[in-house]
Design a protein around this motif. Sequence first.
Motif, PDB file in Angstrom:
ATOM      1  N   ALA A 116      21.660  49.154  33.707  1.00 17.90           N
ATOM      2  CA  ALA A 116      21.771  50.133  34.780  1.00 17.90           C
ATOM      3  C   ALA A 116      23.213  50.633  34.837  1.00 17.90           C
ATOM      4  CB  ALA A 116      21.354  49.495  36.109  1.00 17.90           C
ATOM      5  N   SER A 117      23.531  51.405  35.855  1.00 21.22           N
ATOM      6  CA  SER A 117      24.887  51.927  35.966  1.00 21.22           C
ATOM      7  C   SER A 117      25.813  50.892  36.593  1.00 21.22           C
ATOM      8  CB  SER A 117      24.893  53.201  36.817  1.00 21.22           C
ATOM      9  OG  SER A 117      24.582  52.897  38.167  1.00 21.22           O
ATOM     10  N   ALA A 118      27.099  51.018  36.287  1.00 22.95           N
ATOM     11  CA  ALA A 118      28.089  50.164  36.940  1.00 22.95           C
ATOM     12  C   ALA A 118      28.149  50.485  38.431  1.00 22.95           C
ATOM     13  CB  ALA A 118      29.456  50.365  36.296  1.00 22.95           C
ATOM     14  N   ALA A 119      27.869  51.741  38.777  1.00 26.84           N
ATOM     15  CA  ALA A 119      27.924  52.145  40.189  1.00 26.84           C
ATOM     16  C   ALA A 119      26.865  51.414  41.009  1.00 26.84           C
ATOM     17  CB  ALA A 119      27.742  53.651  40.310  1.00 26.84           C
ATOM     18  N   VAL A 120      25.641  51.307  40.499  1.00 23.78           N
ATOM     19  CA  VAL A 120      24.602  50.624  41.272  1.00 23.78           C
ATOM     20  C   VAL A 120      24.886  49.127  41.334  1.00 23.78           C
ATOM     21  CG1 VAL A 120      22.891  50.099  39.455  1.00 23.78           C
ATOM     22  CG2 VAL A 120      22.134  50.641  41.766  1.00 23.78           C
ATOM     23  N   ALA A 121      25.500  48.576  40.298  1.00 26.57           N
ATOM     24  CA  ALA A 121      25.882  47.161  40.338  1.00 26.57           C
ATOM     25  C   ALA A 121      26.870  46.913  41.469  1.00 26.57           C
ATOM     26  CB  ALA A 121      26.483  46.738  39.000  1.00 26.57           C
ATOM     27  N   ARG A 122      27.862  47.773  41.595  1.00 28.23           N
ATOM     28  CA  ARG A 122      28.870  47.599  42.652  1.00 28.23           C
ATOM     29  C   ARG A 122      28.255  47.837  44.031  1.00 28.23           C
ATOM     30  NH1 ARG A 122      32.203  51.108  38.852  1.00 28.23           N
ATOM     31  NH2 ARG A 122      33.332  49.611  37.528  1.00 28.23           N
ATOM     32  N   GLU A 123      27.351  48.796  44.105  1.00 26.82           N
ATOM     33  CA  GLU A 123      26.663  49.082  45.367  1.00 26.82           C
ATOM     34  C   GLU A 123      25.885  47.865  45.854  1.00 26.82           C
ATOM     35  OE1 GLU A 123      22.508  51.334  46.401  1.00 26.82           O
ATOM     36  OE2 GLU A 123      23.860  52.367  45.013  1.00 26.82           O
ATOM     37  N   LEU A 124      25.112  47.257  44.952  1.00 25.49           N
ATOM     38  CA  LEU A 124      24.284  46.124  45.345  1.00 25.49           C
ATOM     39  C   LEU A 124      25.109  44.855  45.520  1.00 25.49           C
ATOM     40  CD1 LEU A 124      21.126  46.858  43.180  1.00 25.49           C
ATOM     41  CD2 LEU A 124      21.498  47.332  45.616  1.00 25.49           C
ATOM     42  N   TYR A 125      26.197  44.740  44.807  1.00 23.96           N
ATOM     43  CA  TYR A 125      27.123  43.621  45.021  1.00 23.96           C
ATOM     44  C   TYR A 125      27.667  43.660  46.447  1.00 23.96           C
ATOM     45  CZ  TYR A 125      31.554  41.016  44.703  1.00 23.96           C
ATOM     46  OH  TYR A 125      32.600  40.160  44.932  1.00 23.96           O
ATOM     47  N   ALA A 126      28.094  44.857  46.886  1.00 24.79           N
ATOM     48  CA  ALA A 126      28.628  44.994  48.250  1.00 24.79           C
ATOM     49  C   ALA A 126      27.542  44.715  49.293  1.00 24.79           C
ATOM     50  CB  ALA A 126      29.202  46.399  48.445  1.00 24.79           C
ATOM     51  N   GLU A 127      26.334  45.209  49.041  1.00 26.24           N
ATOM     52  CA  GLU A 127      25.220  44.966  49.963  1.00 26.24           C
ATOM     53  C   GLU A 127      24.905  43.476  50.042  1.00 26.24           C
ATOM     54  OE1 GLU A 127      22.084  45.731  52.622  1.00 26.24           O
ATOM     55  OE2 GLU A 127      23.650  47.097  51.904  1.00 26.24           O
ATOM     56  N   ALA A 128      24.912  42.812  48.907  1.00 20.56           N
ATOM     57  CA  ALA A 128      24.632  41.378  48.884  1.00 20.56           C
ATOM     58  C   ALA A 128      25.690  40.598  49.672  1.00 20.56           C
ATOM     59  CB  ALA A 128      24.576  40.881  47.438  1.00 20.56           C
ATOM     60  N   ARG A 129      26.935  40.927  49.460  1.00 19.09           N
ATOM     61  CA  ARG A 129      28.005  40.208  50.168  1.00 19.09           C
ATOM     62  C   ARG A 129      27.871  40.370  51.672  1.00 19.09           C
ATOM     63  NH1 ARG A 129      34.003  39.948  47.928  1.00 19.09           N
ATOM     64  NH2 ARG A 129      33.920  38.465  49.638  1.00 19.09           N
ATOM     65  N   GLY A 130      27.466  41.560  52.099  1.00 16.89           N
ATOM     66  CA  GLY A 130      27.279  41.788  53.529  1.00 16.89           C
ATOM     67  C   GLY A 130      26.149  40.979  54.125  1.00 16.89           C
ATOM     68  N   ARG A 131      25.258  40.489  53.279  1.00 16.29           N
ATOM     69  CA  ARG A 131      24.121  39.680  53.737  1.00 16.29           C
ATOM     70  C   ARG A 131      24.336  38.186  53.481  1.00 16.29           C
ATOM     71  NH1 ARG A 131      18.762  42.397  53.584  1.00 16.29           N
ATOM     72  NH2 ARG A 131      19.055  44.647  53.433  1.00 16.29           N
ATOM     73  N   GLY A 132      25.501  37.813  52.994  1.00 14.44           N
ATOM     74  CA  GLY A 132      25.754  36.411  52.674  1.00 14.44           C
ATOM     75  C   GLY A 132      25.120  35.964  51.375  1.00 14.44           C
ATOM     76  N   LEU A 133      24.875  36.925  50.459  1.00 12.30           N
ATOM     77  CA  LEU A 133      24.267  36.650  49.163  1.00 12.30           C
ATOM     78  C   LEU A 133      25.272  36.931  48.047  1.00 12.30           C
ATOM     79  CD1 LEU A 133      20.904  38.562  49.818  1.00 12.30           C
ATOM     80  CD2 LEU A 133      21.348  36.118  50.183  1.00 12.30           C
ATOM     81  N   HIS A 134      24.864  36.623  46.816  1.00 13.45           N
ATOM     82  CA  HIS A 134      25.691  36.912  45.642  1.00 13.45           C
ATOM     83  C   HIS A 134      24.914  37.815  44.694  1.00 13.45           C
ATOM     84  CE1 HIS A 134      28.467  33.698  46.859  1.00 13.45           C
ATOM     85  NE2 HIS A 134      27.380  32.965  47.084  1.00 13.45           N
ATOM     86  N   PHE A 135      25.644  38.654  43.953  1.00 18.86           N
ATOM     87  CA  PHE A 135      25.010  39.577  43.006  1.00 18.86           C
ATOM     88  C   PHE A 135      25.804  39.560  41.707  1.00 18.86           C
ATOM     89  CE2 PHE A 135      24.275  43.570  40.849  1.00 18.86           C
ATOM     90  CZ  PHE A 135      22.922  43.828  41.042  1.00 18.86           C
ATOM     91  N   VAL A 136      25.104  39.344  40.603  1.00 21.88           N
ATOM     92  CA  VAL A 136      25.716  39.349  39.272  1.00 21.88           C
ATOM     93  C   VAL A 136      25.010  40.395  38.421  1.00 21.88           C
ATOM     94  CG1 VAL A 136      26.166  38.003  37.178  1.00 21.88           C
ATOM     95  CG2 VAL A 136      26.297  36.899  39.435  1.00 21.88           C
ATOM     96  N   ASP A 137      25.761  41.375  37.894  1.00 27.04           N
ATOM     97  CA  ASP A 137      25.155  42.300  36.939  1.00 27.04           C
ATOM     98  C   ASP A 137      25.254  41.653  35.560  1.00 27.04           C
ATOM     99  OD1 ASP A 137      28.007  43.257  37.753  1.00 27.04           O
ATOM    100  OD2 ASP A 137      27.809  44.116  35.735  1.00 27.04           O
ATOM    101  N   ALA A 138      24.121  41.585  34.859  1.00 28.88           N
ATOM    102  CA  ALA A 138      24.047  40.782  33.635  1.00 28.88           C
ATOM    103  C   ALA A 138      23.129  41.423  32.595  1.00 28.88           C
ATOM    104  CB  ALA A 138      23.557  39.377  33.984  1.00 28.88           C
ATOM    105  N   PRO A 139      23.438  42.633  32.117  1.00 28.72           N
ATOM    106  CA  PRO A 139      22.599  43.256  31.090  1.00 28.72           C
ATOM    107  C   PRO A 139      22.605  42.432  29.808  1.00 28.72           C
ATOM    108  CG  PRO A 139      24.664  44.439  31.317  1.00 28.72           C
ATOM    109  CD  PRO A 139      24.618  43.458  32.445  1.00 28.72           C
ATOM    110  N   VAL A 140      21.561  42.613  29.017  1.00 29.77           N
ATOM    111  CA  VAL A 140      21.365  41.770  27.830  1.00 29.77           C
ATOM    112  C   VAL A 140      21.363  42.611  26.563  1.00 29.77           C
ATOM    113  CG1 VAL A 140      20.039  40.133  29.191  1.00 29.77           C
ATOM    114  CG2 VAL A 140      18.830  41.896  27.888  1.00 29.77           C
ATOM    115  N   SER A 141      21.672  41.943  25.458  1.00 29.48           N
ATOM    116  CA  SER A 141      21.547  42.535  24.130  1.00 29.48           C
ATOM    117  C   SER A 141      20.807  41.539  23.246  1.00 29.48           C
ATOM    118  CB  SER A 141      22.924  42.843  23.540  1.00 29.48           C
ATOM    119  OG  SER A 141      22.806  43.430  22.255  1.00 29.48           O
ATOM    120  N   GLY A 142      20.034  42.053  22.321  1.00 27.41           N
ATOM    121  CA  GLY A 142      19.245  41.200  21.439  1.00 27.41           C
ATOM    122  C   GLY A 142      17.823  41.672  21.313  1.00 27.41           C
ATOM    123  N   GLY A 143      17.429  42.608  22.190  1.00 27.90           N
ATOM    124  CA  GLY A 143      16.121  43.224  22.085  1.00 27.90           C
ATOM    125  C   GLY A 143      14.964  42.279  22.338  1.00 27.90           C
TER     126      GLY A 143
END
Length: 310
Positions: A116-143
């Motif tokens: 996904a985009s880096a922008a949505v990762a940062r958006e959801l990271y901020a939303e998670a922190r506001g709820r007392g949660l954690h968010f890790v963006d973790a795209p994969v390679s290897g198909g």
Amino acid sequence: MNPSIQPRTYAPTAPRRVAFLGLGVMGHPMAGHLARAGHAVTVYNRTAARAAAWAEEFGAASGARPAPTPRAAAEGADIVFCCVGNDDDLRSVVLGEDGAFAGMQTGAIFVDHTTASAAVARELYAEARGRGLHFVDAPVSGGQAGAQNGQLTVMCGGDQAAFDAVAPVAEAFSRAFTRIGESGAGQLAKMVNQICIAGLVQGLSEAVAFGQLAGLDMPLVLDVIGKGAAQSWQLDNRGKTMVEGRFDFGFAVDWMRKDLGLVLDEARRNGACVPVTALVDQFYGDVQRAGGGRWDTSSLVTRLQPRREG
């Protein structure tokens, strides 16, 4: 045994309660490896029948079960993994009354494997922190093969403590699980990965087409140059199927265009010059218009190969 999940030995780790959202060609085997590693897995998929089938396959040994909504899947989970299609799909399973964030307990970690985009990762990271949660963006390679074999390379962005908590669990489906930096860094690293692949596949396509027009024994040529400086994963795994004209497998052109669109959007924001990537994206557009949207990315060679007589 489902042939899409290859057997492997899992590193010992404490069993955790986890959820997995999205059971496509990547998510299905990734969630399967988590279940086989001994974790209690609850799954959600937009098509409920797919979640039910997954739970029937893996539930007998692990207690795996389907859930009707992302929120229900996330309730009580220590870690919620996700692998869906794009930014909008991600928001749809994370936010809202039935979204995963609404069901997660304080301190739980959401790990997003969507490209996904880096922008949505940062958006959801901020939303998670506001709820007392954690968010890790973790795209994969290897198909798809990497997911089936439990050998994915994972690029992560987010807080160190959240990464450290997730890493032993994610080893069930990965061979390398690496924190690149702060929120969004995983997605940016995946964009670097896709830039590299786009250029490599175009170069390999030109080489294959050139050799065919020159009348060379291309399987032999690929064997020879694969022992030298031209060697790459693409040459080793896609060279001969390109020569044979086989593309009904692998990473679809439609997905690659989505990924390259993310790259080009980010490049416009950060000022990066990516002319080869932009050109290859246009070439993939040609493949789509020729009906190859679901072909493997190596189908780029079809723009250049001599026409096969029917």
